[in-house]
Every structure is written in C-alpha cells, then in structure tokens.
Scaffold this active site. Structure first.
Site, mmCIF file in Angstrom:
data_model
loop_
_atom_site.group_PDB
_atom_site.id
_atom_site.type_symbol
_atom_site.label_atom_id
_atom_site.label_comp_id
_atom_site.label_asym_id
_atom_site.label_seq_id
_atom_site.Cartn_x
_atom_site.Cartn_y
_atom_site.Cartn_z
ATOM 1 N N GLN B 90 0.762 -1.205 0.021
ATOM 2 C CA GLN B 90 -0.032 0.090 -0.116
ATOM 3 C C GLN B 90 0.798 1.185 0.092
ATOM 4 O O GLN B 90 0.293 2.606 0.074
ATOM 5 C CB GLN B 90 -0.861 -0.016 1.120
ATOM 6 C CG GLN B 90 -1.828 -1.206 1.220
ATOM 7 C CD GLN B 90 -2.784 -1.400 2.418
ATOM 8 O OE1 GLN B 90 -2.537 -0.469 3.195
ATOM 9 N NE2 GLN B 90 -3.459 -2.408 2.496
ATOM 10 N N HIS B 154 -0.919 -0.272 5.714
ATOM 11 C CA HIS B 154 -1.347 0.869 6.795
ATOM 12 C C HIS B 154 -0.276 1.732 7.072
ATOM 13 O O HIS B 154 0.501 1.894 7.900
ATOM 14 C CB HIS B 154 -1.625 0.129 8.110
ATOM 15 C CG HIS B 154 -2.725 -1.081 8.078
ATOM 16 N ND1 HIS B 154 -3.078 -1.963 9.004
ATOM 17 C CD2 HIS B 154 -3.603 -1.308 6.975
ATOM 18 C CE1 HIS B 154 -3.995 -2.575 8.436
ATOM 19 N NE2 HIS B 154 -4.074 -2.314 7.301
ATOM 20 N N GLU B 248 -14.224 3.615 10.649
ATOM 21 C CA GLU B 248 -14.757 4.841 11.552
ATOM 22 C C GLU B 248 -14.174 6.158 11.358
ATOM 23 O O GLU B 248 -13.675 6.374 10.511
ATOM 24 C CB GLU B 248 -13.982 4.769 12.930
ATOM 25 C CG GLU B 248 -13.759 3.542 13.830
ATOM 26 C CD GLU B 248 -13.347 3.499 14.955
ATOM 27 O OE1 GLU B 248 -12.428 4.379 15.246
ATOM 28 O OE2 GLU B 248 -13.369 2.513 15.929
ATOM 29 N N TYR B 258 -7.890 6.668 20.669
ATOM 30 C CA TYR B 258 -9.171 6.167 19.897
ATOM 31 C C TYR B 258 -9.429 4.557 19.668
ATOM 32 O O TYR B 258 -10.289 4.206 19.213
ATOM 33 C CB TYR B 258 -9.249 6.909 18.426
ATOM 34 C CG TYR B 258 -9.528 8.319 18.610
ATOM 35 C CD1 TYR B 258 -10.882 8.782 18.348
ATOM 36 C CD2 TYR B 258 -8.327 9.108 18.858
ATOM 37 C CE1 TYR B 258 -10.829 10.133 18.510
ATOM 38 C CE2 TYR B 258 -8.785 10.415 19.342
ATOM 39 C CZ TYR B 258 -10.257 11.074 19.021
ATOM 40 O OH TYR B 258 -10.187 12.120 19.103
ATOM 41 N N TYR B 269 -10.441 -10.507 9.457
ATOM 42 C CA TYR B 269 -10.747 -10.774 8.376
ATOM 43 C C TYR B 269 -11.231 -12.296 7.898
ATOM 44 O O TYR B 269 -12.338 -12.581 7.435
ATOM 45 C CB TYR B 269 -9.565 -10.615 7.263
ATOM 46 C CG TYR B 269 -9.275 -9.223 6.809
ATOM 47 C CD1 TYR B 269 -10.119 -8.288 5.974
ATOM 48 C CD2 TYR B 269 -8.277 -8.483 7.346
ATOM 49 C CE1 TYR B 269 -9.701 -7.218 5.669
ATOM 50 C CE2 TYR B 269 -7.769 -7.162 7.102
ATOM 51 C CZ TYR B 269 -8.549 -6.609 6.264
ATOM 52 O OH TYR B 269 -8.297 -5.048 5.941
#
Lengths: 133, 373
Positions: B90, B154, B248, B258, B269
């Site tokens: 990513q 991420h 979120e 958080y 998953y």
C-alpha cells in the site's frame, strides 16, 4: 541380496532429497501465508474467494492453473485489462506489489495449495526471476 | 424459577459473546435520480492518491507508483526532485498539500513510503519542498516513522493544515496491530501534529512523557486515509479503515486514545473476533462507524454554494464498493448515506477546490469533477 543393497544405495539418498524438497515446499508455503495476508487478502479475501465482479477468485481458479506464467507476471509487474476466471470476466487493475522473486514464489506456493488448489510442484525464486517484463 | 433465570441469562450472555457485528445504523442507498454530471479533468492515471489545487487553478496530483504531476489545463507535467520512494504494497507516493501561505512561499508537503534509516523495509515519511518551475527545491524530511518494516500495509499518510497553521498527518499501524497503536513511545497508529517547519509544538500532549514520540497528537488508530479541517468548526476530522467492519469517522482531540485494537466494531478478516469490546473507559467512540466496511479513502466536506443541496455533507471515497459516499449529518449524527459516482472505479481521493467544485481521484481513470445539473 546384492540387488537389494544396490537398490538401497540408490533409493535412500533419493528419498532424502525428496523429503528435503517437501520441507522446503512447506516452509515456502508458510512464508507465503504471511505475504498473502499482508498483500493479497484485502482484495482477494481470506479464503481466496475474491469479490464478485471486481476481484477474481484465486480459490479453484482455472486461470491460475492454465496461466501460471501470466499469473506470476501479474504478481510481479501488475495486471491491467480483461481476464476471464471460471467463466466470468473481470476488468480491474492490480498494481505491482513490490515483492522480491522469493516472496512471489512463496505467495504463489501458498495460493496454489489452498482452498481446493492442489498444485504439487513447488515454484522457485529462480523460476520467478526468469519471467521478464 | 431462579434456575431458569440463570439459564436464560447464561444463554443471552453466550449469544452476545459470539462475534456478532452490529451493522451501521444508516445504510448506503443509490439515489432515485442523478442530479449531477461528471467531467474528466485528468485522464490516464493509475492511482491518483492525493490532490492539491494551486492558487492559479492548476492541480498537483500524486501517482502512487512515485510520480508527482502538475496538471495545467489538462496537460500533465512531471515534477522533478522527488526523494527515493519505497513502492511496496500500500506504500508509495501518497498525499500532497500546500502550505497555507503557498502563494508567497511556494512550499508543498507530501507523504511517501521511505526506506531511509536503519533496517530492511520502509515506513511513512513527510517531506517539505519548494515548488519552483516544476522542480522541487530545498527538500527537507520533516518526519520519518520508525522502525522500517517489510509489511505492506497501513501507511496512513493524509496531511492537513488547521486554521492556526499546525501541520497534521496520519501514520497507520503498519500491520503491527498489537504493538504500535496503543504505545506512544512507538510510531504507527497515530495522528501527528507539527509546526510547518517540522518542529514539535510546545503544547503537544506528550512532550513531557519520557520516551514518547513528541509529535503524537492522538493515538489508537488503525489506518487513517482521510483527513479534513471542518469548514465550520475548524476541528480535525479523520476516517480510518477497520478490519472486517469497523471503519470509523473520528473527530480528533488532543492526547485522546481512539481505542484500536482494544475497542472496535470490526472483526478479523477470517471472521474471528480479536476483542469483545466496542467501548472502554478512557477510549473515544467514533462519530460514525461502517459495518460492513466500505474501505474509506479521501474525505471532503461540501462548503461551497456550487452544491446547494449537499452543503455540510461529508464525501468519502469507497475503495471496496467503488463509489463516492455522501453522508448527510444532522444534529451531530449521520442520518443518510448516498452512493455517488457508482461503478466508475475505486475512489481514492476527494477534495473541494478553491473554485468550489468537488474533484475526485479514481483508480485506473484519473480525476473527475462533479457538476450539478
């Protein structure tokens, strides 16, 4: 008697080599599982089922079996344009993932032995290296 | 009688302990009539990850594979002088943002995956540079997360300036869920705040905590790929990817936790749970959560009068379902979700430009502009 000894001399090392290859294959699959979760699972899903109409399945995929080289190419350099998998057409884009040849071999070995896929032959980093752009 | 009560409560308890997910309170729907048109303004792009409009109306757009494009009247010019970019999974070249005073100082900020520093792999970095004649000059790395890792996921990477000129950015937990997000001495799973030159603000929440990463502003995040400054309140709003369910929207407050992965509306998953909690003391609840996940990327809030019926609505890209989601907010909660741009591709980025129009970056397409009929 002599015959048996000769056969033993030939077979024992052969068995050893076969066992060693099995172990290598198993290790490669184990490493491949981590790569799969990391790089592939988001789109192709935990059990290789893909997403209808968007990401083709890897589980029991005829494309993987028939087009091994093209599949390796896709993991290595990305894939664009239409592909037909199990009779359904997909037209998404897969970006190149930035994996090494060894990582590609590992993840292909994982995919090719999961979810009903039954490839017996281990793919090696050398074979991946031979696939050029 | 008593034993029946015990039996029933046991049964209820055992049922609720299963990995039952509570779906989002409001479901996304397709509009009955489409009251907008779409114009392509940049074509032939693979992954337009981030966008920033210059005061002259031209556009800076990143291509994740490691190109920064300056688009002038539809013409793409490649900007030179990028650092080496670690393109893997990513990671790549990601967001781009202008300094609030760009018209005078020509400074731009961008996020990218970088292999700089010790160890194999890479991690998210933030660079500032001056844009002169489509060349980057005076490049300065303002932040580089550690340690490097070969994990492919991420990186976070959204950048915003608030009204006081503070620089905020997100870094995801780099696939190290149980180690990074809850530990303020480590990078990853955080929202960061810096001055525009990269120095640490004196009133950052953890400046006096020994060994803490002093740039951290909030923690307990998974992978935030959307960030805006609310056009009315000035607050920082982010959204983040959950695992399976549990994406979120959060309103970021200084020093707050958080909750990832201690609390979540998502599951693994594979379908197994990793926590039984959706709420715990000392951890913030999201403003909104998505179950099932839409895989959110990019965010904008409509403030211009080009879209009278959308004013104050939140726009969020969906990578997974390939649409732009319009969220209507009333009395501080989401009351309606609508699918825009259905079937055009994975929506990666969305901005409201200075001209008041909404521009959307779509994978394997480019950048489109939404115009009301």
């Amino acid at each position: 008697m002599m015959y048996r000894i000769v056969l033993g001399i030939i077979l024992i090392p052969l068995l050893g080599v076969a066992q060693e290859k099995e172990r290598e294959f198993a290790k490669s699959i184990e490493r491949g599982e981590v790569i799969y979760e990391d790089f592939c699972m988001n789109c192709h899903m935990p059990n290789g089922e893909g997403v209808a109409g968007v990401y083709p399945p890897l589980a029991k995929s005829d494309y993987l079996v028939k087009n091994l080289e093209k599949s390796i190419y896709a993991v290595k350099f990305g894939l664009e344009g239409e592909v037909i998998v199990n009779g359904k057409t997909y037209n998404s884009v897969m970006a190149p993932l930035g994996l090494t040849d060894e990582e590609i071999a590992d993840v292909m070995n994982y995919i090719n032995t999961q979810w009903g896929n039954t490839t017996k032959k281990m793919l090696t980093a050398e074979e991946v290296a031979r696939i050029k752009k | 009688m008593k034993s029946i009560c015990v039996l029933i409560s046991l049964l209820v308890f055992s049922l609720s302990a299963c990995a039952q997910q509570e779906e989002s309170s409001v479901k996304a729907e397709s509009p009955s009539t489409i009251n907008y048109t779409v114009e392509t303004v940049v074509s032939d792009m693979k992954n337009p990850w981030g966008m920033a409009f210059l005061p002259d109306g031209s556009l800076l757009v990143t291509e994740k594979e490691g190109k920064l494009l300056h688009v002038i009247n539809g013409q793409k010019i490649e900007v030179g002088g990028l650092p080496e970019i670690y393109v893997r999974g990513q990671g790549g070249l990601m967001d781009v943002e202008l300094h609030p005073n760009f018209s005078k100082n020509k400074l731009i900020y961008f996020s990218y995956a970088s292999a700089e520093g010790e160890g194999e792999g890479g991690n998210t970095a933030i660079m500032r540079a001056k844009l002169v004649d489509n060349q980057l000059k005076e490049q300065k790395v303002l932040y580089k997360a550690t340690p490097n890792t070969k994990r492919g996921q991420h990186f976070g990477s959204r950048i915003s300036f608030d009204r006081d000129g503070f620089l905020y950015f997100s870094i995801g937990e780099r696939g190290n869920r149980d180690v990074n997000p809850q530990d303020i001495t480590r990078d990853g799973g955080k929202i960061y705040r810096l001055h525009d030159d990269g120095s640490i603000p004196k009133d950052n929440p953890f400046v006096n905590v020994p060994n803490a990463k002093k740039a951290i502003y909030s923690y307990g995040h998974r992978n935030p790929q959307g960030m805006i400054v609310h056009p009315v309140t000035g607050a920082i709003w982010t959204h983040e990817h959950g695992p399976r369910g549990g994406d979120e929207i959060n309103i970021i407050q200084k020093g707050k936790n958080y909750g990832w992965p201690k609390i979540s509306y998502g599951i693994n998953y594979s379908g197994t749970p990793f926590t039984e909690h959706t709420a715990l003391p000392g951890m913030e609840q999201p403003f909104f959560y998505w179950v099932p996940s839409i895989a959110p990327s990019g965010m904008a809030m409509v403030s211009s009068d080009k879209y009278p019926s959308w004013k104050g609505n939140l726009l969020v890209g969906s990578l997974k379902f390939q649409y732009l989601e319009r969220l209507v907010i009333e009395n501080n909660s989401v009351v309606k979700r609508e699918k825009l741009l259905e079937g055009m591709g994975r929506v990666r980025s969305v901005v409201e430009a200075p001209d008041g129009y909404i521009y959307v970056g779509i994978e394997n397409l480019g950048v489109v502009k939404i115009v009301m009929k």
